[in-house]
Design a protein around this motif. Sequence first.
Motif, PDB file in Angstrom:
ATOM      1  N   LEU A   8       1.436   8.640   4.146  1.00 56.30           N
ATOM      2  CA  LEU A   8       0.941   9.295   2.935  1.00 56.30           C
ATOM      3  C   LEU A   8       0.085  10.502   3.300  1.00 56.30           C
ATOM      4  N   GLY A  12       1.040  14.400   2.584  1.00 56.59           N
ATOM      5  CA  GLY A  12       0.071  15.222   1.854  1.00 56.59           C
ATOM      6  C   GLY A  12      -0.299  16.486   2.606  1.00 56.59           C
ATOM      7  N   TYR A  39      -3.124  14.864  -9.717  1.00 52.36           N
ATOM      8  CA  TYR A  39      -2.055  14.132  -9.035  1.00 52.36           C
ATOM      9  C   TYR A  39      -1.688  14.847  -7.730  1.00 52.36           C
ATOM     10  N   ILE A  40      -1.535  16.172  -7.790  1.00 53.27           N
ATOM     11  CA  ILE A  40      -1.247  16.957  -6.583  1.00 53.27           C
ATOM     12  C   ILE A  40      -2.388  16.795  -5.580  1.00 53.27           C
ATOM     13  N   ILE A  43      -2.024  13.537  -3.874  1.00 51.82           N
ATOM     14  CA  ILE A  43      -0.938  13.591  -2.887  1.00 51.82           C
ATOM     15  C   ILE A  43      -1.453  14.235  -1.606  1.00 51.82           C
ATOM     16  N   GLU A  44      -2.095  15.376  -1.751  1.00 56.11           N
ATOM     17  CA  GLU A  44      -2.562  16.121  -0.578  1.00 56.11           C
ATOM     18  C   GLU A  44      -3.620  15.368   0.218  1.00 56.11           C
ATOM     19  N   ARG A  48      -1.807   9.049  -2.872  1.00 58.61           N
ATOM     20  CA  ARG A  48      -0.724   8.726  -3.805  1.00 58.61           C
ATOM     21  C   ARG A  48       0.555   8.370  -3.071  1.00 58.61           C
ATOM     22  N   ASN A  49       1.210   7.310  -3.527  1.00 60.10           N
ATOM     23  CA  ASN A  49       2.536   6.959  -3.046  1.00 60.10           C
ATOM     24  C   ASN A  49       3.507   7.622  -4.024  1.00 60.10           C
ATOM     25  N   VAL A  50       4.073   8.736  -3.634  1.00 58.08           N
ATOM     26  CA  VAL A  50       4.798   9.630  -4.527  1.00 58.08           C
ATOM     27  C   VAL A  50       6.200   9.115  -4.820  1.00 58.08           C
ATOM     28  N   ASN A  54       9.316  12.935  -8.054  1.00 60.53           N
ATOM     29  CA  ASN A  54       8.244  13.913  -7.857  1.00 60.53           C
ATOM     30  C   ASN A  54       8.369  14.617  -6.507  1.00 60.53           C
ATOM     31  N   ILE A  55       8.873  13.914  -5.504  1.00 60.25           N
ATOM     32  CA  ILE A  55       9.125  14.562  -4.218  1.00 60.25           C
ATOM     33  C   ILE A  55      10.174  15.653  -4.415  1.00 60.25           C
TER      34      ILE A  55
END
Length: 73
Positions: A8, A12, A39-40, A43-44, A48-50, A54-55
């Motif tokens: 993760l 990110g 949310y972004i 992720i970064e 977050r487990n995307v 969304n990927i």
Amino acid sequence: MAKRADILKRFGQRVRELRKEQGYSQEGFAYECELDRTYIGGIERGERNVALKNIERIAETLGITVAELMDGV
């Protein structure tokens, strides 16, 4: 569990690196992806487990394939 967190974080970092290379602010990038800025940010930071959808959105916004996005992750 540490290995999952590791991927993760690596994902990110990859998103952040590519976003910055293209000159996007986090907010502008989130807008283009049609995702929330927080949310972004999650992720970064590797929080977050995307979802695959969304990927794909992220890759499309960056103008690259999902495989290119995952390169080095």
